[in-house]
Scaffold this motif. Structure first.
Motif, mmCIF file in Angstrom:
data_model
loop_
_atom_site.group_PDB
_atom_site.id
_atom_site.type_symbol
_atom_site.label_atom_id
_atom_site.label_comp_id
_atom_site.label_asym_id
_atom_site.label_seq_id
_atom_site.Cartn_x
_atom_site.Cartn_y
_atom_site.Cartn_z
ATOM 1 N N GLU A 111 -2.903 -2.766 -13.073
ATOM 2 C CA GLU A 111 -2.948 -1.718 -12.059
ATOM 3 C C GLU A 111 -1.529 -1.489 -11.540
ATOM 4 N N ALA A 112 -1.343 -0.365 -10.887
ATOM 5 C CA ALA A 112 -0.064 -0.127 -10.226
ATOM 6 C C ALA A 112 0.123 -1.159 -9.119
ATOM 7 N N LEU A 113 1.325 -1.617 -8.952
ATOM 8 C CA LEU A 113 1.619 -2.599 -7.918
ATOM 9 C C LEU A 113 1.404 -1.965 -6.544
ATOM 10 N N THR A 143 16.925 0.639 -22.072
ATOM 11 C CA THR A 143 15.856 -0.334 -21.843
ATOM 12 C C THR A 143 15.108 0.067 -20.580
ATOM 13 N N LEU A 144 13.808 0.287 -20.700
ATOM 14 C CA LEU A 144 12.973 0.768 -19.596
ATOM 15 C C LEU A 144 12.038 -0.338 -19.131
ATOM 16 N N TYR A 145 11.904 -0.480 -17.809
ATOM 17 C CA TYR A 145 11.046 -1.537 -17.252
ATOM 18 C C TYR A 145 9.952 -0.947 -16.381
ATOM 19 N N ARG A 146 8.894 -1.734 -16.228
ATOM 20 C CA ARG A 146 7.800 -1.362 -15.329
ATOM 21 C C ARG A 146 7.211 -2.611 -14.702
ATOM 22 N N TRP A 147 6.758 -2.460 -13.471
ATOM 23 C CA TRP A 147 6.027 -3.510 -12.773
ATOM 24 C C TRP A 147 4.545 -3.127 -12.759
ATOM 25 N N SER A 148 3.675 -4.097 -12.943
ATOM 26 C CA SER A 148 2.252 -3.867 -12.768
ATOM 27 C C SER A 148 1.629 -5.074 -12.078
ATOM 28 N N TYR A 149 0.330 -5.023 -11.887
ATOM 29 C CA TYR A 149 -0.349 -5.938 -10.960
ATOM 30 C C TYR A 149 -1.700 -6.339 -11.528
ATOM 31 N N ARG A 150 -2.080 -7.593 -11.297
ATOM 32 C CA ARG A 150 -3.414 -8.081 -11.636
ATOM 33 C C ARG A 150 -4.047 -8.639 -10.367
ATOM 34 N N MET A 197 1.230 3.845 -14.557
ATOM 35 C CA MET A 197 1.194 2.654 -14.057
ATOM 36 C C MET A 197 2.528 2.143 -13.849
ATOM 37 N N LEU A 198 3.392 3.052 -13.884
ATOM 38 C CA LEU A 198 4.696 2.679 -13.476
ATOM 39 C C LEU A 198 4.617 2.451 -12.031
ATOM 40 N N VAL A 199 5.295 1.573 -11.660
ATOM 41 C CA VAL A 199 5.220 1.145 -10.327
ATOM 42 C C VAL A 199 6.123 1.888 -9.461
ATOM 43 N N VAL A 200 6.594 1.294 -8.667
ATOM 44 C CA VAL A 200 7.324 1.643 -7.525
ATOM 45 C C VAL A 200 8.643 2.234 -7.848
ATOM 46 N N ALA A 201 8.952 3.223 -7.173
ATOM 47 C CA ALA A 201 10.252 3.827 -7.331
ATOM 48 C C ALA A 201 11.287 3.002 -6.611
ATOM 49 N N LEU A 202 12.527 3.282 -6.899
ATOM 50 C CA LEU A 202 13.579 2.542 -6.218
ATOM 51 C C LEU A 202 13.839 3.155 -4.859
ATOM 52 N N GLY A 203 14.879 2.590 -4.175
ATOM 53 C CA GLY A 203 15.053 2.887 -2.775
ATOM 54 C C GLY A 203 15.115 4.333 -2.412
ATOM 55 N N ALA A 204 15.751 5.151 -3.260
ATOM 56 C CA ALA A 204 15.939 6.544 -2.902
ATOM 57 C C ALA A 204 14.610 7.277 -2.799
ATOM 58 N N GLN A 205 13.580 6.772 -3.490
ATOM 59 C CA GLN A 205 12.296 7.444 -3.478
ATOM 60 C C GLN A 205 11.273 6.705 -2.623
ATOM 61 N N ALA A 206 11.687 5.633 -2.018
ATOM 62 C CA ALA A 206 10.737 4.788 -1.298
ATOM 63 C C ALA A 206 10.440 5.347 0.074
ATOM 64 N N GLU A 207 9.361 4.845 0.652
ATOM 65 C CA GLU A 207 9.058 5.145 2.037
ATOM 66 C C GLU A 207 10.107 4.489 2.930
ATOM 67 N N PRO A 208 10.195 4.924 4.199
ATOM 68 C CA PRO A 208 11.131 4.248 5.101
ATOM 69 C C PRO A 208 10.873 2.751 5.087
ATOM 70 N N PRO A 209 11.929 1.938 5.015
ATOM 71 C CA PRO A 209 11.745 0.501 4.833
ATOM 72 C C PRO A 209 11.127 -0.186 6.036
#
Length: 228
Positions: A186-188, A162-169, A1-13
């Motif tokens: 849920e995953a964002l 320190t590790l962070y995660r985004w999630s969604y309700r 449920m880790l969310v979104v990867a950062l820019g290097a792993q993202a889809e084309p913006p």
């Protein structure tokens, strides 16, 4: 449920989305990382009001000199411009902030170790730093009353990392944000992140710095003090 990867792993913006500045050229995922770093650094300062705390982009030279740790000239030119995420020169601890996955954990461990080694070569013997521990928290972003809720949480599973995660309700009409916060996480969704990533960063900054809210933001930021 880790969310979104950062820019290097993202889809084309997608550059032309609601909530983005018209001239923005940053990959959408980068905003989530920036928002997390901003929130976690500002929250550390809130929790340690008596400490001198340096946040990225403060570099090692600035930290050693202004933090009164030693002589910044003892730092080699190859390391003096390095920028740890959080450095507390009163409690003599350092944190590197990364996404909550194995790659992020390994990268955080390597970077924190490198920064600590460089700092401890330059500081006075009684002012050696170590990796910080026990730092955790969470906050929520509500974009409309009763609408979807974003959750940012962070933990420090090992010294200095320190590790962070985004999630969604999901939306739940006529329910309070605390009732929705208790829902299954849920995953964002990618579409949410694309549309609102930049706005999330701006809203978090406004909440911590008491500044102007981003245009079009009709919700609320619930800081860690609200989440207890």
């Amino acid at each position: 449920m880790l969310v979104v990867a950062l820019g290097a792993q993202a889809e084309p913006p997608a550059y032309k989305l609601p909530g983005r500045k018209p001239d923005s050229q940053e990959p959408w995922g980068a905003f989530l990382g920036k928002a997390a770093h901003l929130a976690i650094g500002r929250q550390y300062r809130v929790q340690h009001p008596a400490s001198v705390v340096f946040l990225d982009p403060d570099n090692l030279s600035t930290i050693v000199g202004e933090g009164k740790l030693g002589n910044p000239k003892r730092l080699s030119k190859f390391v003096r411009l390095l920028r740890p995420d959080i450095t507390d020169t009163d409690n003599l601890v350092l944190f590197e902030v990364k996404p909550d996955n194995e790659e992020g954990r390994e990268e955080g461990r390597e970077q924190a170790g490198r920064y600590l080694a460089a700092l401890n070569e330059a500081v006075e013997p009684a002012k050696k730093l170590s990796g910080g521990t026990g730092f955790e928290g969470s906050l929520f972003l509500e974009f409309e009353n009763g609408g979807a809720l974003w959750h940012l949480s962070w933990r420090t599973p090992e010294p200095g990392v320190t590790l962070y995660r985004w999630s969604y309700r999901r939306e739940k009409p006529h329910a309070s944000w605390k009732e929705r916060a208790a829902q299954k996480e849920e995953a964002l969704p990618k579409e949410e992140a694309e549309q609102r990533g930049e706005m999330a960063e701006q809203a978090i900054r406004a909440a911590y710095e008491k500044g102007e809210w981003p245009s079009g933001f009709q919700g609320q930021v619930y800081l860690p003090v609200d989440c207890h």
